[in-house]
Design a protein around this motif. Structure first.
Motif, PDB file in Angstrom:
ATOM      1  N   PHE A   1      30.906  39.861  42.092  1.00 23.51           N
ATOM      2  CA  PHE A   1      31.225  39.310  40.805  1.00 23.51           C
ATOM      3  C   PHE A   1      32.212  40.876  40.000  1.00 23.51           C
ATOM      4  CE2 PHE A   1      29.016  34.788  40.805  1.00 23.51           C
ATOM      5  CZ  PHE A   1      29.852  34.487  41.648  1.00 23.51           C
ATOM      6  N   GLY A   2      31.298  42.069  40.774  1.00 28.38           N
ATOM      7  CA  GLY A   2      31.364  42.617  39.632  1.00 28.38           C
ATOM      8  C   GLY A   2      32.587  43.491  39.938  1.00 28.38           C
ATOM      9  N   SER A   3      33.040  43.118  41.332  1.00 30.28           N
ATOM     10  CA  SER A   3      34.355  44.697  41.525  1.00 30.28           C
ATOM     11  C   SER A   3      35.366  43.342  41.289  1.00 30.28           C
ATOM     12  CB  SER A   3      33.931  43.995  43.202  1.00 30.28           C
ATOM     13  OG  SER A   3      34.748  42.152  43.666  1.00 30.28           O
ATOM     14  N   ASN A   4      35.491  42.429  40.690  1.00 28.93           N
ATOM     15  CA  ASN A   4      36.331  42.073  39.505  1.00 28.93           C
ATOM     16  C   ASN A   4      36.368  42.360  38.098  1.00 28.93           C
ATOM     17  OD1 ASN A   4      38.979  40.862  38.258  1.00 28.93           O
ATOM     18  ND2 ASN A   4      37.683  38.908  38.515  1.00 28.93           N
ATOM     19  N   PRO A   5      36.440  43.324  37.414  1.00 31.36           N
ATOM     20  CA  PRO A   5      35.775  44.025  36.549  1.00 31.36           C
ATOM     21  C   PRO A   5      37.146  42.882  34.817  1.00 31.36           C
ATOM     22  CG  PRO A   5      38.273  44.887  37.178  1.00 31.36           C
ATOM     23  CD  PRO A   5      37.924  44.487  38.446  1.00 31.36           C
ATOM     24  N   SER A   6      37.966  42.192  35.697  1.00 28.60           N
ATOM     25  CA  SER A   6      38.583  41.827  34.657  1.00 28.60           C
ATOM     26  C   SER A   6      37.892  40.677  34.185  1.00 28.60           C
ATOM     27  CB  SER A   6      39.702  40.553  35.764  1.00 28.60           C
ATOM     28  OG  SER A   6      40.399  39.126  34.069  1.00 28.60           O
TER      29      SER A   6
END
Length: 423
Positions: A300-305
């Motif tokens: 989840f953290g790989s998507n900063p949005s």
């Protein structure tokens, strides 16, 4: 406390820094706010819409039997009637007035309410309407259709061990800067950030918000849910329903984003070899996370949005500020396609069995309305079909990634009841 004057100086200074570094900084633009405005038609000179000769019109039909058509058109008309009369809508290199688009919708609805035969429908559209085809992607010339839906998630108004994950409202320290106020070159562009030591800096990313309590004291949770995966997909969909413990339901809708660029976790899982491209779907992501819960934070953290929500009376709402219609609303890039307009799509959709498994894919051809947009729906080759809510919607939206065609219809100028309706 930072004064208003100092804050403005900081923002102006940031703007000129962005101008200086324009060649090496990518400005992240969140989805536009749901206000009654039509974005500039950036695609006017790029050939993103091609006028079709009448001899080349597709065979028009509607696989939904026009179900929901009246409601969908009513929502487009509600939006259009709020706009200035001189507002223009661009179909390729041709421009049409607000009233022209309105009459195009009304004339079409009046005709299909007579339940015309297929032959009569095609004759009517060929005689009365101009047709424009979306160019599609530069690689294939086709549109890539994906789907979205309205998730239903169990939740609570209070935090507990059962419901530990917050749905945040817009943070009080989030700053949105409209760059068009400084230069027409940046029409329609915004940057999102926060003030830190009298400097505007990027807003907290997903990892900081979810795992480092960056929003403590800055944003009020409007509800709490029990599943981190459900919450993540609520962010992706942009709206949903929260089924509360007392039996009531909250409609939560996109209010703002943190301005960080969106990165698909599906693509991350493909690139890491954890799910193949052929098997990729929302359901495949859920299955992988269920088997590897220890990886959820990093994935989840790989998507900063990050998305912040608000409560609405009804939902879900599209970017026009009007509620969406199941099977009739699509999301497109509003900077190049005419919003609220009548469209026709050709693609494929799944048929599922009683266990929620896909049995086959069938042809889908129907009339739709351009009523939404999305952070990942950009360019001339993307369209997102709204499937509504429920088990079928989740399966269909999670698996649809098929090519097809997108057309736009508008009355021929000679068939308008009033002169000077087009240019």
């Amino acid at each position: 406390m930072i004064s208003m004057h100092t804050s403005k100086i900081c923002i102006v200074s940031l703007f000129f820094l962005l101008l200086t570094l324009h060649g090496c900084i990518r400005i992240s633009v969140p989805p536009p706010e749901p206000v009654p405005e039509t974005a500039p038609e950036a695609g006017l000179e790029t050939g993103v819409m091609i006028k079709v000769d009448p001899e080349q019109y597709p065979r028009f039909y509607d696989d939904m039997g026009y179900d929901g058509m009246a409601r969908g058109i009513a929502k487009s008309l509600s939006y259009l009637q709020k706009l200035p009369e001189d507002r223009l809508f661009y179909f390729g290199r041709d421009s049409f007035s607000r009233d022209h688009v309105i009459e195009s919708l009304r004339r079409f609805l009046s005709f299909v309410e007579t339940a015309p035969s297929s032959q009569a429908l095609n004759a009517f559209l060929t005689e009365n309407y101009r047709l424009y085809r979306a160019r599609g992607s530069a690689e294939t010339g086709n549109m890539l259709f994906t789907g979205y839906y309205e998730p239903l998630i169990s939740g609570s108004l209070t935090r507990s061990e059962t419901y530990p994950y917050p749905i945040y409202s817009r943070p009080e320290d989030l700053v949105s800067v409209d760059l068009s106020l400084f230069s027409d070159t940046y029409e329609g562009r915004r940057i999102i950030g926060r003030l830190s030591s009298q400097t505007l800096v990027p807003y907290h990313d997903r990892e900081e918000i979810d795992f480092k309590e960056a929003l403590s004291g800055k944003a009020v949770p409007i509800a709490w849910v029990g599943d981190m995966v459900d919450l993540f997909f609520l962010h992706i969909q942009g709206s949903g329903k929260i089924s509360l413990e007392d039996g009531n339901t909250l409609n939560v809708h996109y209010d703002a984003s943190n301005g960080r660029p969106y990165r698909s976790i599906g693509q991350v899982l493909i690139e890491s070899g954890k799910i193949s491209r052929e098997e990729m779907s929302m359901q495949a992501i859920r299955e992988y996370l269920a088997k590897h819960p220890e990886e959820a934070g990093d994935i989840f953290g790989s998507n900063p949005s990050y998305i912040f929500f608000k409560i609405e009376e009804e939902g879900p709402l599209g970017c026009l500020g009007e509620s969406l219609t199941t099977g009739r609303s699509i999301a497109v890039d509003r900077s190049i396609f005419p919003m609220a307009s009548l469209s026709f799509i050709q693609t494929t959709i799944p048929v599922i069995d009683g266990n929620g498994h896909i049995q086959e894919w069938k042809d889908c051809a129907r009339f739709v309305l351009n009523q939404d947009t999305g952070g990942a729906i950009t360019g001339a080759g993307r369209a997102d079909l709204f499937f509504g809510g429920g088990p079928y919607a989740e399966v269909a939206a999670g698996h649809l990634k098929h090519e097809g065609s997108l057309f736009f219809l508008v009355l021929k100028p000679s068939h308008m009841s009033s002169p000077n309706a087009s240019r």
